[in-house]
Design an enzyme around this catalytic site. Sequence first.
Site, PDB file in Angstrom:
ATOM      1  N   SER A  88       0.800  -1.228   0.000  1.00 51.57           N
ATOM      2  CA  SER A  88       0.000   0.000   0.000  1.00 51.57           C
ATOM      3  C   SER A  88       0.831   1.276   0.000  1.00 51.57           C
ATOM      4  O   SER A  88       0.267   2.378   0.048  1.00 51.57           O
ATOM      5  CB  SER A  88      -0.931   0.010   1.221  1.00 51.57           C
ATOM      6  OG  SER A  88      -0.178  -0.068   2.407  1.00 51.57           O
ATOM      7  N   THR A 190      -2.008   3.998   4.085  1.00 49.94           N
ATOM      8  CA  THR A 190      -0.996   5.047   4.124  1.00 49.94           C
ATOM      9  C   THR A 190      -0.020   4.828   5.274  1.00 49.94           C
ATOM     10  O   THR A 190      -0.380   4.249   6.276  1.00 49.94           O
ATOM     11  CB  THR A 190      -1.739   6.372   4.421  1.00 49.94           C
ATOM     12  OG1 THR A 190      -2.888   6.420   3.619  1.00 49.94           O
ATOM     13  CG2 THR A 190      -0.872   7.568   4.201  1.00 49.94           C
ATOM     14  N   THR A 208       1.764   7.082   0.219  1.00 47.23           N
ATOM     15  CA  THR A 208       0.906   5.937  -0.103  1.00 47.23           C
ATOM     16  C   THR A 208       0.907   5.654  -1.604  1.00 47.23           C
ATOM     17  O   THR A 208       1.217   6.542  -2.409  1.00 47.23           O
ATOM     18  CB  THR A 208      -0.547   6.230   0.338  1.00 47.23           C
ATOM     19  OG1 THR A 208      -1.357   5.065   0.158  1.00 47.23           O
ATOM     20  CG2 THR A 208      -1.178   7.351  -0.476  1.00 47.23           C
ATOM     21  N   ARG A 218      -6.422   9.124 -10.135  1.00 53.88           N
ATOM     22  CA  ARG A 218      -7.061   9.427  -8.844  1.00 53.88           C
ATOM     23  C   ARG A 218      -5.992   9.789  -7.805  1.00 53.88           C
ATOM     24  O   ARG A 218      -4.961   9.138  -7.680  1.00 53.88           O
ATOM     25  CB  ARG A 218      -7.844   8.208  -8.367  1.00 53.88           C
ATOM     26  CG  ARG A 218      -8.542   8.379  -7.005  1.00 53.88           C
ATOM     27  CD  ARG A 218      -7.723   7.827  -5.871  1.00 53.88           C
ATOM     28  NE  ARG A 218      -8.423   7.901  -4.578  1.00 53.88           N
ATOM     29  CZ  ARG A 218      -7.852   7.659  -3.421  1.00 53.88           C
ATOM     30  NH1 ARG A 218      -6.583   7.327  -3.358  1.00 53.88           N
ATOM     31  NH2 ARG A 218      -8.539   7.742  -2.296  1.00 53.88           N
ATOM     32  N   THR A 241      -5.412   8.330   7.650  1.00 59.08           N
ATOM     33  CA  THR A 241      -5.300   7.088   6.892  1.00 59.08           C
ATOM     34  C   THR A 241      -6.711   6.618   6.561  1.00 59.08           C
ATOM     35  O   THR A 241      -7.673   7.021   7.205  1.00 59.08           O
ATOM     36  CB  THR A 241      -4.529   6.023   7.705  1.00 59.08           C
ATOM     37  OG1 THR A 241      -4.399   4.835   6.934  1.00 59.08           O
ATOM     38  CG2 THR A 241      -5.228   5.702   9.022  1.00 59.08           C
ATOM     39  N   GLY A 242      -6.819   5.806   5.536  1.00 57.47           N
ATOM     40  CA  GLY A 242      -8.138   5.306   5.154  1.00 57.47           C
ATOM     41  C   GLY A 242      -8.639   5.957   3.878  1.00 57.47           C
ATOM     42  O   GLY A 242      -7.863   6.408   3.041  1.00 57.47           O
TER      43      GLY A 242
HETATM   44  N1  GLY Z   1      -5.525   7.447   2.375  1.00 56.99           N
HETATM   45  C1  GLY Z   1      -4.966   7.012   1.185  1.00 56.99           C
HETATM   46  C2  GLY Z   1      -5.779   7.262   0.002  1.00 56.99           C
HETATM   47  O1  GLY Z   1      -6.989   7.416   0.080  1.00 56.99           O
HETATM   48  O2  GLY Z   1      -5.231   7.276  -1.066  1.00 56.99           O
END
Ligand code: GLY
Length: 330
Positions: A88, A190, A208, A218, A241-242
């Site tokens: 990730s 992340t 990330t 994106r 994060t998330g």
């Molecule tokens: N938090 C990482 C992302 O949404 O890319």
Amino acid sequence: METRRNFIKLTALGSAAVITSSCLTSEKEQKEENNTFKEVIKPIVVSTWIHGLEANAASWDILSAGGSSLDAVEAGVKVTESDPNNSSVGLGGLPDRDGKVTLDACIMDHENNCGAVACLQDIENPISVARKVMEDTPHVMLVGDGAKQFALEKGFKEINLLTEKSKEAWEKWRLESKYQPVINSENHDTIGLLALDENGNLSGACTTSGMAYKLHGRVGDSPIIGAGLFIDNEVGAACATGMGEAVIRIAGSAIVVELMRNGMSPYEACKEAVNRVIKKHKDLTNLQVGFLALNKYGEAGGYSVYEGFNYALQSENQKGMIDAEFYKKW
Ligand code: GLY
């Protein structure tokens, strides 16, 4: 001078984890707040998820030698970026739906200097490119081909970030050809890392590969100053994060810092930011968001929508993982 010789149990206001503690002697600084004096815990480093343990160790090498929080946060997250087994972040990160690994990162120091890269391809350490953007340009963010061109000009090497393991996972995903980007893969996404150095200066880094199998182009919250990361040296630092889209919608990390400015503890501020995410989304299905914060006293706290978010902490007397409190179970 004070000597601690016992194991320290770290609590995140209710959530607890046993942290290994070494027998160390530490000098305490006190800061005044509302006519009372608070002990400052420094240096200290905190970072999201289990991969934070190794990242913190690299940061700690710098912090414990009296180095700057800026150097520490960069060195810390580079460990995670360069780990091919982490799917990730950085090398080995899961690709977008076109099979391209695109990386997002940002860095911020105690003087509000900041730099970021988004949708960067073929470069192993986007955090170092972000630092170059901060230090060598008048800009804050470079994206896509421009970011890559800048990195190559600065001497970064071009490499293939798509490992065999990530390629296989992507090819398997493609068989279903269902557009369903995945957040929080393998219980992490992340790495956000925050550090307070010996001089009392805060810095942070966030990096990330973003949502797995996302649309090409994106960009999530991680490279966006105020969303994935924010620092105010007078107050504290925060990272997220998330699900990046949900974090951006509430300017998550900036909000956490502002809530701390208004008197909340890191834990309370993270919880309130999560409450805002919850209020703004009718459907919380798979909507994991976690915040981590560190204030100028070296106090840390975290909170997430769903159970499972944890963070790594290292200071002179403490080293280990802490389970954050959460709003609901999966
Ligand atoms: N938090 C990482 C992302 O949404 O890319």
